[in-house]
Scaffold this active site. Structure first.
Site, PDB file in Angstrom:
ATOM      1  N   HIS A  56      -1.232   3.288  16.093  1.00  0.00           N
ATOM      2  CA  HIS A  56      -0.444   4.333  15.427  1.00  0.00           C
ATOM      3  C   HIS A  56      -1.323   5.131  14.470  1.00  0.00           C
ATOM      4  O   HIS A  56      -2.436   4.719  14.135  1.00  0.00           O
ATOM      5  CB  HIS A  56       0.763   3.722  14.709  1.00  0.00           C
ATOM      6  CG  HIS A  56       0.415   2.669  13.685  1.00  0.00           C
ATOM      7  ND1 HIS A  56       0.062   1.387  14.045  1.00  0.00           N
ATOM      8  CD2 HIS A  56       0.363   2.711  12.336  1.00  0.00           C
ATOM      9  CE1 HIS A  56      -0.190   0.675  12.955  1.00  0.00           C
ATOM     10  NE2 HIS A  56      -0.019   1.455  11.888  1.00  0.00           N
ATOM     11  N   HIS A 111      -4.974   3.386  14.391  1.00  0.00           N
ATOM     12  CA  HIS A 111      -5.352   1.988  14.145  1.00  0.00           C
ATOM     13  C   HIS A 111      -4.192   1.089  14.543  1.00  0.00           C
ATOM     14  O   HIS A 111      -3.065   1.549  14.719  1.00  0.00           O
ATOM     15  CB  HIS A 111      -5.657   1.776  12.659  1.00  0.00           C
ATOM     16  CG  HIS A 111      -4.445   1.929  11.779  1.00  0.00           C
ATOM     17  ND1 HIS A 111      -3.912   3.160  11.452  1.00  0.00           N
ATOM     18  CD2 HIS A 111      -3.627   1.008  11.203  1.00  0.00           C
ATOM     19  CE1 HIS A 111      -2.845   2.993  10.703  1.00  0.00           C
ATOM     20  NE2 HIS A 111      -2.625   1.699  10.538  1.00  0.00           N
ATOM     21  N   LYS A 160       0.860  -1.185   0.000  1.00  0.00           N
ATOM     22  CA  LYS A 160       0.000   0.000   0.000  1.00  0.00           C
ATOM     23  C   LYS A 160       0.890   1.226   0.000  1.00  0.00           C
ATOM     24  O   LYS A 160       1.639   1.453   0.957  1.00  0.00           O
ATOM     25  CB  LYS A 160      -0.932   0.005   1.219  1.00  0.00           C
ATOM     26  CG  LYS A 160      -1.937   1.146   1.179  1.00  0.00           C
ATOM     27  CD  LYS A 160      -2.900   1.087   2.366  1.00  0.00           C
ATOM     28  CE  LYS A 160      -3.824   2.288   2.346  1.00  0.00           C
ATOM     29  NZ  LYS A 160      -4.107   2.783   3.702  1.00  0.00           N
ATOM     30  N   ASP A 180      -2.315  -2.406  12.910  1.00  0.00           N
ATOM     31  CA  ASP A 180      -2.307  -3.173  11.658  1.00  0.00           C
ATOM     32  C   ASP A 180      -2.840  -4.574  11.944  1.00  0.00           C
ATOM     33  O   ASP A 180      -2.483  -5.178  12.955  1.00  0.00           O
ATOM     34  CB  ASP A 180      -0.883  -3.266  11.086  1.00  0.00           C
ATOM     35  CG  ASP A 180      -0.397  -1.936  10.516  1.00  0.00           C
ATOM     36  OD1 ASP A 180      -1.158  -0.959  10.544  1.00  0.00           O
ATOM     37  OD2 ASP A 180       0.754  -1.898  10.038  1.00  0.00           O
TER      38      ASP A 180
END
Ligand SMILES: O=C(O)CCC(=O)C(=O)O
Ligand SMILES: [Fe+2]
Length: 355
Positions: free
Chosen positions: A291, A235, A216, A237
């Site tokens: 993060h 969020h 991404k 990961d």
């Protein structure tokens, strides 16, 4: 009155000359108090800092050196769940090629990139995109992105990979292959750190056949009101591991011991996250840290995140029996990777909907 074009690219919005960002990009009041100037934040030398881990001896023949390296990696994975890795074995020239190719792709006009536009409604999740509002609040992030599966090679859809510049495919392919090798070595050390056989975590996340590397590229345009927006909201990961390159513009912040810590830009390093998948398998011994990404007025920021993910349905993720005991009961219910993602989204919608 100026109407906001919902679904427009953030890049187009940024270059339109607006001085105030549309309300969809403005973070809620309680979040705004923690958003500062990222260049100032990056200079902050006080307080905890993201650890830098030297991987030179990750597979050294010298047992003592190897053990020391594994111990440091384990400590960073346990305390932080994120680190700058250096001497990782990925040639810097290759990292530079990946960055140059991605930047060159994004440097093209938006119309060129639209030829690669994704279409979630039709199930085409790969390609060029921007976040669509997926909840009642309609909250958006200040970024556009390019997303595609990069490894294993036989699972790739080359028709969606950028054709321009011509080095995109060779550079990104080679980079993905080398990162896959690095992931194996990291998983080996993390397995030993849990008292498991060295190949265990690698196997538990799908092995060579099933672990997917998803690229991404996050493109964060300059933002006229960076103190009101986020490039990527807070969020964790969902991946097993995430490896991130960036263009040396600060933006990443980690929520550590109740405070947002800004990651410094460490030359030639790769930022590595432990994702939810490894946190679950390790029963929380390794952490998946919260993060987010800040944006700024002066410089475009680009990051290249490679998510190493288990297959969506084939594996049930739950704490490995060896990590569970009476004193340390299982912290996570069994879920497939797809169920885990769905559960997170559901919870978030509930929290936001409750406002
Ligand atoms: O841009 C960054 O440094 C972080 C991006 C990120 O957290 C993500 O893509 O999951
Ligand atoms: Fe992330």
């Amino acid at each position: 009155m100026v109407a906001t074009v919902v679904g427009a690219r953030v890049e187009s919005l940024a270059s339109s000359g607006i001085e105030a960002i549309p309300k969809e990009y403005v973070r809620p009041q309680e979040e705004l108090t923690s958003i500062g100037n990222i260049f100032e934040e990056e200079k902050n030398e006080n307080g905890p800092q993201v650890p830098t881990i030297d991987l030179e001896d990750l597979v050294s023949e010298d047992e003592e050196k190897r053990a020391r390296c594994h111990e440091e990696l384990k400590r960073a994975a346990t305390e932080w769940g994120v680190m700058h890795v250096v001497n990782h074995g990925i040639p810097v020239e290759l990292m530079d090629r990946v960055r140059a190719a991605g930047a060159e792709f994004f440097n093209q006009p938006v119309e060129e990139k639209e030829k690669y536009a994704n279409d979630h409604a039709s199930g085409n999740i790969q390609g060029y995109g921007s976040k669509l509002a997926n909840n009642a609040s309609g909250q958006l992030e200040w970024e556009d992105y390019f997303f595609h599966l990069a490894y294993p090679e036989e699972k790739r859809d080359m028709s969606i990979w950028p054709k321009t510049p011509s080095d995109y495919i060779p550079a990104t392919s080679e980079y993905a292959k080398l990162l896959r090798g690095l992931a194996t070595k990291i998983l080996l050390a993390l397995s030993l750190g849990l008292g498991l056989e060295e190949g265990r975590l690698e196997k538990e996340v799908g092995g060579m056949e099933e672990l997917l590397l998803q690229m991404k590229i996050n493109y964060y345009p300059k933002c006229p009101q960076p103190e009101l927006a986020l490039g990527v909201e807070a969020h964790t990961d969902v991946s097993a591991l995430t490896f991130i390159l960036h263009n040396m513009v600060p933006g990443l912040q980690l929520f550590y011991e109740g405070k947002w810590v800004t990651a410094k830009c460490v030359p030639n390093s790769i930022v590595m996250h432990i994702g939810d998948t490894i946190e679950i398998l390790s029963n929380g011994k390794y952490k998946s840290i919260l993060h987010r990404g800040l944006v700024n007025k002066e410089k475009v920021r680009i990051s290249w995140a490679m998510f190493c993910e288990p297959p969506k349905e084939k594996i049930i993720l739950k704490p490995l029996p060896e990590t569970v005991s009476e004193a340390e009961p299982s912290l996570y219910p069994p879920r497939t990777f797809a169920q885990h993602i769905h559960h997170k989204l559901f919870r978030k919608t509930q929290v936001l909907g409750a406002k």
